[in-house]
Design an enzyme around this catalytic site. Structure first.
Site, PDB file in Angstrom:
ATOM      1  N   CYS A 135       0.820  -1.205   0.000  1.00 50.20           N
ATOM      2  CA  CYS A 135       0.000   0.000   0.000  1.00 50.20           C
ATOM      3  C   CYS A 135       0.863   1.267   0.000  1.00 50.20           C
ATOM      4  O   CYS A 135       1.590   1.533  -0.940  1.00 50.20           O
ATOM      5  CB  CYS A 135      -0.956  -0.056   1.188  1.00 50.20           C
ATOM      6  SG  CYS A 135      -2.288   1.142   1.140  1.00 50.20           S
ATOM      7  N   HIS A 136       0.809   2.067   1.066  1.00 47.79           N
ATOM      8  CA  HIS A 136       1.602   3.290   1.184  1.00 47.79           C
ATOM      9  C   HIS A 136       2.977   3.028   1.808  1.00 47.79           C
ATOM     10  O   HIS A 136       3.787   3.946   1.915  1.00 47.79           O
ATOM     11  CB  HIS A 136       0.869   4.338   2.023  1.00 47.79           C
ATOM     12  CG  HIS A 136      -0.302   4.955   1.324  1.00 47.79           C
ATOM     13  ND1 HIS A 136      -1.465   4.264   1.078  1.00 47.79           N
ATOM     14  CD2 HIS A 136      -0.497   6.201   0.832  1.00 47.79           C
ATOM     15  CE1 HIS A 136      -2.322   5.064   0.459  1.00 47.79           C
ATOM     16  NE2 HIS A 136      -1.762   6.241   0.297  1.00 47.79           N
TER      17      HIS A 136
END
Length: 195
Positions: free
Chosen positions: A117-118
Site C-alpha cells: 500500500c503506502h
C-alpha cells in the site's frame, strides 16, 4: 524460522498490520512490531481503509495495536526480514532517520522485505527502490517511479522485495513473502482432537 521486524505507526492500516503480524506468527516466525518514539507495551491506533466505489478509500478507526519491541532498542542486523505496512503512518514514519536506517540495512544486506500500500513511501524516502520492479497503492505510484523503480499493476517479487497494492492482496502478497522467507508449510492429514 525467521525473526522479522515490522515498522508501524499511528493510523497505519489495520488489516495490513494485524493480518501479517498474526499470520507470520501463526506459521512460526517471530515478529517484533516497533514504532519510533514509542516503547514496547505502548499502543498505536490503526485505521481501516475500505473501498466502496468512491474515488478513494474511506477511513474509520481501527484497533489499538500493542507494540512488542522498542525501535531504539532493536538492531536491524539481528533480524532476517522486514515488513512495512501501509496506511497513513508511512507519511510521517519516513521522516524518522532510525526508520530509514533500518530499511537501508535490509536492502544493503539483501534480506527479504515485504511492503504494501503506502509502505513504499518509506522505501522511496530511504532511497532503496532504484531498479526494482514493484507495486504500491496506485496513488503512491509517482513517488515510487520518481525513486527509480518500474511500477506494475500486480503483486510482484523482485529480488528481495515483495510488494502489493493494498490489503485485498494479502493472500498473494503473504504467499510470495513466505516463499521468499523459505517458509515450509506442510499440509498433512487433519488429526482429531481426541487423537
Amino acid at each position: 524460522m525467521s525473526d522479522i521486524l515490522m515498522i508501524v505507526g499511528d493510523f497505519g492500516e489495520d488489516y495490513e498490520i494485524m493480518v501479517p503480524f498474526q499470520a507470520l506468527q501463526m506459521v512460526g516466525h517471530e515478529v517484533d512490531a516497533v514504532c519510533p518514539e514509542k516503547e514496547a507495551g505502548e499502543t498505536i491506533k490503526t485505521a481501516v481503509h475500505d473501498f466502496r466505489g468512491d474515488q478513494t478509500y474511506m477511513e474509520s478507526r481501527g484497533h489499538n495495536f500493542e507494540l512488542n519491541a522498542t525501535l531504539a532498542d532493536v538492531t536491524p542486523s539481528d533480524y532476517d526480514a522486514l515488513v512495512v505496512p501501509g496506511g497513513r503512518a508511512p507519511e510521517y514514519l519516513r521522516i524518522h532517520e532510525p526508520v530509514l536506517d533500518a530499511v537501508r540495512h535490509f536492502f544493503e544486506a539483501n534480506k527479504p522485505v515485504a511492503s504494501l500500500c503506502h509502505g513504499p513511501q518509506i522505501l522511496a524516502a530511504a532511497g532503496v527502490l532504484d531498479g526494482y520492479e514493484m507495486t504500491s497503492f496506485p496513488a503512491v505510484r509517482a513517488e515510487c517511479e520518481a525513486a527509480g523503480c518500474s511500477w506494475v499493476d500486480e503483486v510482484v517479487t523482485d529480488d528481495n522485495l515483495v510488494t502489493g497494492q493494498a490489503w485485498p492482496d494479502h493472500d498473494e502478497w503473504l504467499a510470495q513473502f513466505l516463499d521468499l522467507l523459505g517458509t515450509d508449510i506442510s499440509h498433512g492429514e487433519p488429526v482429531a482432537a481426541d487423537d
